[in-house]
Design an enzyme around this catalytic site. Structure first.
Site, PDB file in Angstrom:
ATOM      1  CB  CYS A   1       3.493   4.605   3.542  1.00  0.00           C
ATOM      2  SG  CYS A   1       2.904   6.348   3.542  1.00  0.00           S
TER       3      CYS A   1
ATOM      4  CG  PHE B   1       6.787   1.267  14.063  1.00  0.00           C
ATOM      5  CD1 PHE B   1       5.643   0.268  13.986  1.00  0.00           C
ATOM      6  CD2 PHE B   1       6.766   2.403  13.814  1.00  0.00           C
ATOM      7  CE1 PHE B   1       4.462   0.912  13.740  1.00  0.00           C
ATOM      8  CE2 PHE B   1       5.393   2.953  13.759  1.00  0.00           C
ATOM      9  CZ  PHE B   1       4.255   2.115  13.550  1.00  0.00           C
TER      10      PHE B   1
ATOM     11  CD1 TRP C   1      -2.164   2.189   1.315  1.00  0.00           C
ATOM     12  CD2 TRP C   1      -3.419   0.445   0.811  1.00  0.00           C
ATOM     13  NE1 TRP C   1      -3.390   2.670   1.354  1.00  0.00           N
ATOM     14  CE2 TRP C   1      -4.068   1.732   0.937  1.00  0.00           C
ATOM     15  CE3 TRP C   1      -4.034  -0.688   0.300  1.00  0.00           C
ATOM     16  CZ2 TRP C   1      -5.504   1.667   0.579  1.00  0.00           C
ATOM     17  CZ3 TRP C   1      -5.389  -0.692   0.164  1.00  0.00           C
ATOM     18  CH2 TRP C   1      -6.289   0.508   0.249  1.00  0.00           C
TER      19      TRP C   1
ATOM     20  CD  GLU D   1      -3.982  10.059   0.678  1.00  0.00           C
ATOM     21  OE1 GLU D   1      -3.799   9.049   0.447  1.00  0.00           O
ATOM     22  OE2 GLU D   1      -3.348  11.134   0.131  1.00  0.00           O
ATOM     23  CB  THR D   2      -5.914   5.752   6.027  1.00  0.00           C
ATOM     24  OG1 THR D   2      -5.216   5.596   5.111  1.00  0.00           O
ATOM     25  CG2 THR D   2      -6.180   4.314   6.367  1.00  0.00           C
TER      26      THR D   2
ATOM     27  CG  HIS E   1      -9.641   1.195   7.968  1.00  0.00           C
ATOM     28  ND1 HIS E   1      -9.779   2.018   7.027  1.00  0.00           N
ATOM     29  CD2 HIS E   1      -9.723   0.015   7.617  1.00  0.00           C
ATOM     30  CE1 HIS E   1     -10.224   1.371   5.775  1.00  0.00           C
ATOM     31  NE2 HIS E   1      -9.695   0.302   6.212  1.00  0.00           N
TER      32      HIS E   1
ATOM     33  CB  SER F   1       0.513  -0.957   7.226  1.00  0.00           C
ATOM     34  OG  SER F   1       1.310  -0.041   6.309  1.00  0.00           O
ATOM     35  CG  PHE F   2      -4.460  -4.904   9.381  1.00  0.00           C
ATOM     36  CD1 PHE F   2      -4.754  -4.408  10.649  1.00  0.00           C
ATOM     37  CD2 PHE F   2      -4.747  -6.168   9.480  1.00  0.00           C
ATOM     38  CE1 PHE F   2      -5.679  -4.714  11.549  1.00  0.00           C
ATOM     39  CE2 PHE F   2      -5.341  -6.901  10.269  1.00  0.00           C
ATOM     40  CZ  PHE F   2      -5.621  -6.229  11.363  1.00  0.00           C
ATOM     41  CD  GLU F   3      -2.996  -7.211   5.125  1.00  0.00           C
ATOM     42  OE1 GLU F   3      -2.574  -6.201   4.870  1.00  0.00           O
ATOM     43  OE2 GLU F   3      -4.121  -7.294   5.853  1.00  0.00           O
TER      44      GLU F   3
HETATM   45  C1  DLZ Z   1      -7.406  -0.255   3.592  1.00  0.00           C
HETATM   46  C2  DLZ Z   1      -6.225   0.669   3.943  1.00  0.00           C
HETATM   47  C3  DLZ Z   1      -6.257   2.042   3.834  1.00  0.00           C
HETATM   48  C4  DLZ Z   1      -7.523   2.524   3.771  1.00  0.00           C
HETATM   49  N1  DLZ Z   1      -5.357   2.613   4.043  1.00  0.00           N
HETATM   50  C5  DLZ Z   1      -4.073   2.142   3.900  1.00  0.00           C
HETATM   51  C6  DLZ Z   1      -2.771   2.788   4.202  1.00  0.00           C
HETATM   52  O1  DLZ Z   1      -2.797   4.164   3.970  1.00  0.00           O
HETATM   53  N2  DLZ Z   1      -1.723   2.338   4.442  1.00  0.00           N
HETATM   54  C7  DLZ Z   1      -1.687   0.824   4.522  1.00  0.00           C
HETATM   55  O2  DLZ Z   1      -0.510   0.236   4.230  1.00  0.00           O
HETATM   56  N3  DLZ Z   1      -2.639   0.276   4.338  1.00  0.00           N
HETATM   57  C8  DLZ Z   1      -3.847   0.717   3.925  1.00  0.00           C
HETATM   58  N4  DLZ Z   1      -5.152   0.005   4.040  1.00  0.00           N
HETATM   59  C9  DLZ Z   1      -4.786  -1.558   4.081  1.00  0.00           C
HETATM   60  C10 DLZ Z   1      -4.732  -2.268   5.251  1.00  0.00           C
HETATM   61  O3  DLZ Z   1      -3.435  -1.868   5.693  1.00  0.00           O
HETATM   62  C11 DLZ Z   1      -4.876  -3.814   4.893  1.00  0.00           C
HETATM   63  O4  DLZ Z   1      -4.208  -4.374   4.148  1.00  0.00           O
HETATM   64  C12 DLZ Z   1      -6.544  -4.079   4.776  1.00  0.00           C
HETATM   65  O5  DLZ Z   1      -7.480  -3.411   5.608  1.00  0.00           O
HETATM   66  C13 DLZ Z   1      -6.720  -5.490   4.600  1.00  0.00           C
HETATM   67  O6  DLZ Z   1      -6.366  -6.190   6.128  1.00  0.00           O
END
Ligand code: DLZ
Length: 158
Positions: A89, A122, A31, A94-95, A97, A65-67
């Site tokens: 990042c 990190f 992302w 823009e996000t 969540h 990043s969540f992963e």
């Molecule tokens: C969904 C999402 C959004 C809206 N924004 C970002 C971001 O700015 N940076 C980033 O690394 N990941 C973003 N993601 C994706 C989440 O990290 C994750 O991949 C999804 O929620 C699926 O678990």
């Protein structure tokens, strides 16, 4: 990784660790890849500049990043990996969540680090705008990928 005890007479900030045999895992979030690829290049350049060997640097991509947490765990659980660097990042403006992702990854990689007793760094940018991200990924505020690599090296030497 067990830490080595250094008495004050042995301790020096100028001690330079030989990292030629250290193995590094780098987890890269796809992302905002314009930013994360720049973080990755800087992290690799810094590791090589300080003596790491290219064949000792391993890359794992994750979607966002969540992963990063699970990607970090996949690398940290490998006995031969000495340190893991997580690069991502998340842009606040823009996000929606933003807080969920940042909190989750901060706690997640901390837990991985403690569980495997290895440095898990990190290297996640959390700026308000894309411009602020680019400023920290090779722009006017340097490159946080470089700082993440330095942190990994320092942690291996402490
Ligand atoms: C969904 C999402 C959004 C809206 N924004 C970002 C971001 O700015 N940076 C980033 O690394 N990941 C973003 N993601 C994706 C989440 O990290 C994750 O991949 C999804 O929620 C699926 O678990």
């Amino acid at each position: 990784m067990a830490t080595s005890l250094k008495s004050l007479s042995q301790y020096s900030d100028k001690n330079i660790l030989d990292i030629s045999n250290k193995k590094f895992g780098i987890v890269v979030s796809e992302w905002n890849d314009q930013v994360t690829e720049s973080l990755f290049s800087a992290a690799v350049d810094t590791l090589l500049k300080h003596g790491a060997k290219k064949e000792n640097i391993f890359r794992k991509n994750v979607p966002g990043s969540f992963e990063l947490t699970l990607g970090a765990q996949w690398l940290a659980e490998l006995e031969e990996i000495d340190a893991v660097i997580c690069l991502g990042c998340v842009i606040q403006g823009e996000t929606r969540h933003f807080d969920f992702i940042c909190d989750a990854v901060a706690h997640g990689i901390t837990n991985v680090s403690i569980k495997y007793n290895k440095p898990v760094i990190f290297g996640v940018l959390t700026p308000n705008t894309m411009q602020q991200a680019l400023d920290r990924a090779g722009g006017k505020h340097g490159n946080k990928g470089d700082e993440a690599a330095i942190t990994a090296i320092k942690m291996l030497g402490f």
